[in-house]
Design a protein around this motif. Structure first.
Motif, mmCIF file in Angstrom:
data_model
loop_
_atom_site.group_PDB
_atom_site.id
_atom_site.type_symbol
_atom_site.label_atom_id
_atom_site.label_comp_id
_atom_site.label_asym_id
_atom_site.label_seq_id
_atom_site.Cartn_x
_atom_site.Cartn_y
_atom_site.Cartn_z
ATOM 1 N N SER A 74 18.246 6.303 30.370
ATOM 2 C CA SER A 74 16.855 5.847 30.382
ATOM 3 C C SER A 74 16.820 4.667 29.746
ATOM 4 N N ARG A 75 15.705 3.797 29.860
ATOM 5 C CA ARG A 75 15.220 2.385 29.618
ATOM 6 C C ARG A 75 15.517 2.442 27.905
ATOM 7 N N GLU A 88 10.820 -8.611 34.169
ATOM 8 C CA GLU A 88 9.628 -8.447 33.397
ATOM 9 C C GLU A 88 8.790 -9.602 33.086
ATOM 10 N N PHE A 103 8.497 0.192 35.286
ATOM 11 C CA PHE A 103 8.696 1.603 35.440
ATOM 12 C C PHE A 103 9.313 1.930 36.617
ATOM 13 N N MET A 108 4.692 6.867 38.716
ATOM 14 C CA MET A 108 5.116 6.991 37.233
ATOM 15 C C MET A 108 4.516 6.154 36.096
ATOM 16 N N ALA A 109 4.378 4.903 36.577
ATOM 17 C CA ALA A 109 3.564 3.927 35.927
ATOM 18 C C ALA A 109 2.137 4.253 35.831
ATOM 19 N N GLY A 112 2.046 6.984 33.363
ATOM 20 C CA GLY A 112 2.173 6.425 32.017
ATOM 21 C C GLY A 112 1.052 5.999 31.317
ATOM 22 N N THR A 234 3.476 -2.675 42.307
ATOM 23 C CA THR A 234 4.809 -2.140 42.826
ATOM 24 C C THR A 234 5.466 -3.135 43.171
ATOM 25 N N ALA A 260 4.844 6.418 26.302
ATOM 26 C CA ALA A 260 4.666 6.967 27.928
ATOM 27 C C ALA A 260 5.778 7.467 28.273
ATOM 28 N N THR A 262 6.636 8.811 31.194
ATOM 29 C CA THR A 262 7.266 8.517 32.402
ATOM 30 C C THR A 262 8.014 7.565 32.208
ATOM 31 N N PHE A 263 7.955 6.602 30.982
ATOM 32 C CA PHE A 263 8.781 5.496 30.844
ATOM 33 C C PHE A 263 10.118 5.972 29.905
ATOM 34 N N THR A 266 13.234 9.204 31.587
ATOM 35 C CA THR A 266 13.641 9.258 33.064
ATOM 36 C C THR A 266 14.803 8.081 33.195
#
Ligand SMILES: Cc1ncc(COP(=O)(O)O)c(C=O)c1O
Length: 389
Positions: A74-75, A88, A103, A108-109, A112, A234, A260, A262-263, A266
């Motif tokens: 994951s991140r 980014e 994301f 998911m963003a 989140g 996106t 978040a 969803t960040f 995953t």
């Protein structure tokens, strides 16, 4: 369970609302192979036809050589490879924001942002035709939800007066609505923000790379670049890649990194997707000819269809809705066009409101004049059969 699901599927079929998966293989930006036959693809969101651009493909391949095929973490653990840092920063600059956070997907963003930031005691005001990801996101939020009429700033203001509270309200809108192709009244929404003190969340999935003088999106079109409190867009549409990003103030981004789900929970994006997005962004931010070519095609298709008598509603840009009405009629028109070699889907509830089933055509940069002429002719003939024109 199986019996219950089978009888529900029968009901879905009976309503003309059954969905099946159609497997395809791209031939070029405009055409695909499906079931051994070549079709003109009338429903791709790769508006700038970048997913098959040689430099974008080369960037993805070279990222595989340097980083491998997956990030496999994951991140927040070891998935934040350095490609993220550059991308980014670049996307925040492109759209006029202080900070960006990528994301895995736009879905998911949105989950989140909306499930994490508005909290109990807050109120979310949402356009009635907002994308399903935003609807699902609201379901996960503890805030109160108020739905306002589609693109209706007057209705939003009435509802703000009744339910809103300064500093505790959030207004969520798509910039270009994904199934209708029409544009949110962003200037009016931002003017209301100044008066009512809410936070504006803008989903620019379908405006990025296309609208505004520099192509950065619908905020630039309204001369409001960087003006939303939280902006989402996106890489999976005009940028021809995969993934999504949230742009905002550094403290908002820091909060999302910490809260978040969803960040956090995953696996990070594969290197190839990040490198392709970076290359696509570098291309479109330095060369406006991509968006200009797209707009020439948009104008050509739209004037052909309008000339044939289609009502394209308030749509603008590459998303062209042809509202047929009943689910079964939309499916019938789709089948007529598939038989003629045009690939597209009938869009039905719950994606769109009942009674507004439609064909959602998209225009891409890679179409030739000859392909668009053929499409206009076939859509017009099918529209006549369906008594739409
Ligand atoms: C308006 C809008 N927001 C969000 C999304 C979700 O983006 P993604 O496909 O990256 O999950 C989509 C489309 O898929 C969309 O149309």
């Amino acid at each position: 369970m199986k019996n219950r699901l089978a009888s529900m599927l029968k009901e879905i079929r009976g309503q003309g609302n059954y969905r099946s998966i159609r497997y395809v293989r791209p031939l070029c930006a405009a055409t695909i192979i499906h079931g051994g036959r070549e079709y003109l693809n009338l429903c791709s969101n790769s508006y700038l036809s970048l997913h098959l651009h040689p430099a974008v493909m080369e960037a993805a391949m070279s990222a595989v050589g340097n980083y491998g095929t997956g990030t496999c973490s994951s991140r927040s653990v070891s998935g934040s490879i350095d490609l993220y840092e550059k991308l980014e920063a670049a996307v925040a600059r492109y759209k006029g924001y202080k900070k960006g956070l990528i994301f895995p997907t736009g879905y998911m963003a949105n989950i989140g942002i909306v499930s994490t930031i508005p909290d109990k005691g807050d109120v979310i005001f949402s356009d009635e035709l907002n994308h399903s990801s935003l609807i699902d996101a609201m379901r996960l939020s503890y805030a109160k939800k108020v739905i306002y009429r589609h693109r209706d700033a007057g209705d939003l203001e009435r509802k703000l007066k009744k339910h809103g509270a300064r500093g505790k309200s959030f207004v969520i809108t798509e910039s270009i609505f994904s199934m209708d192709g029409d544009m949110a009244p962003l200037a009016e929404i931002m003017e209301l923000r100044d008066r009512y003190g809410f936070y504006a969340i803008v989903d620019d999935a379908h405006g990025t790379g296309i609208f505004g003088k520099g192509g950065s999106g619908v905020e630039e079109y309204w001369r409001l670049k960087g003006a939303a409190d939280i902006h989402m867009a996106t890489f999976g549409k005009a940028m021809g890649s995969f993934g999504a990003f949230v742009l905002s103030d550094p403290v908002v981004i820091e909060y999302l990194v910490n809260r978040a789900r969803t960040f956090m929970y995953t696996t990070a994006l594969p290197p190839a997707a990040l490198a392709a997005s970076q290359e696509a962004l570098d291309i479109v931010s330095g060369d406006l000819s991509f968006k200009e070519e797209l707009w020439r095609n948009i104008d050509y298709m739209r004037s052909g269809l309008l000339g044939a008598g289609f009502d394209l509603k308030e749509s603008t840009g590459p998303i062209v809705p042809i509202v047929v009405g009943k689910d079964a009629d939309a499916v019938k028109m789709q089948k007529i066009l598939m038989n003629e070699g045009f690939f597209l889907q009938a869009i039905r509830p719950p994606t769109v409101p009942t009674g507004t089933s439609r064909l959602r055509l998209t225009v891409v940069r890679g179409f030739s004049r000859e392909q668009m002429d053929r499409a206009i002719e076939a859509i017009t003939a099918a529209g006549r059969k369906m008594k739409l024109v």
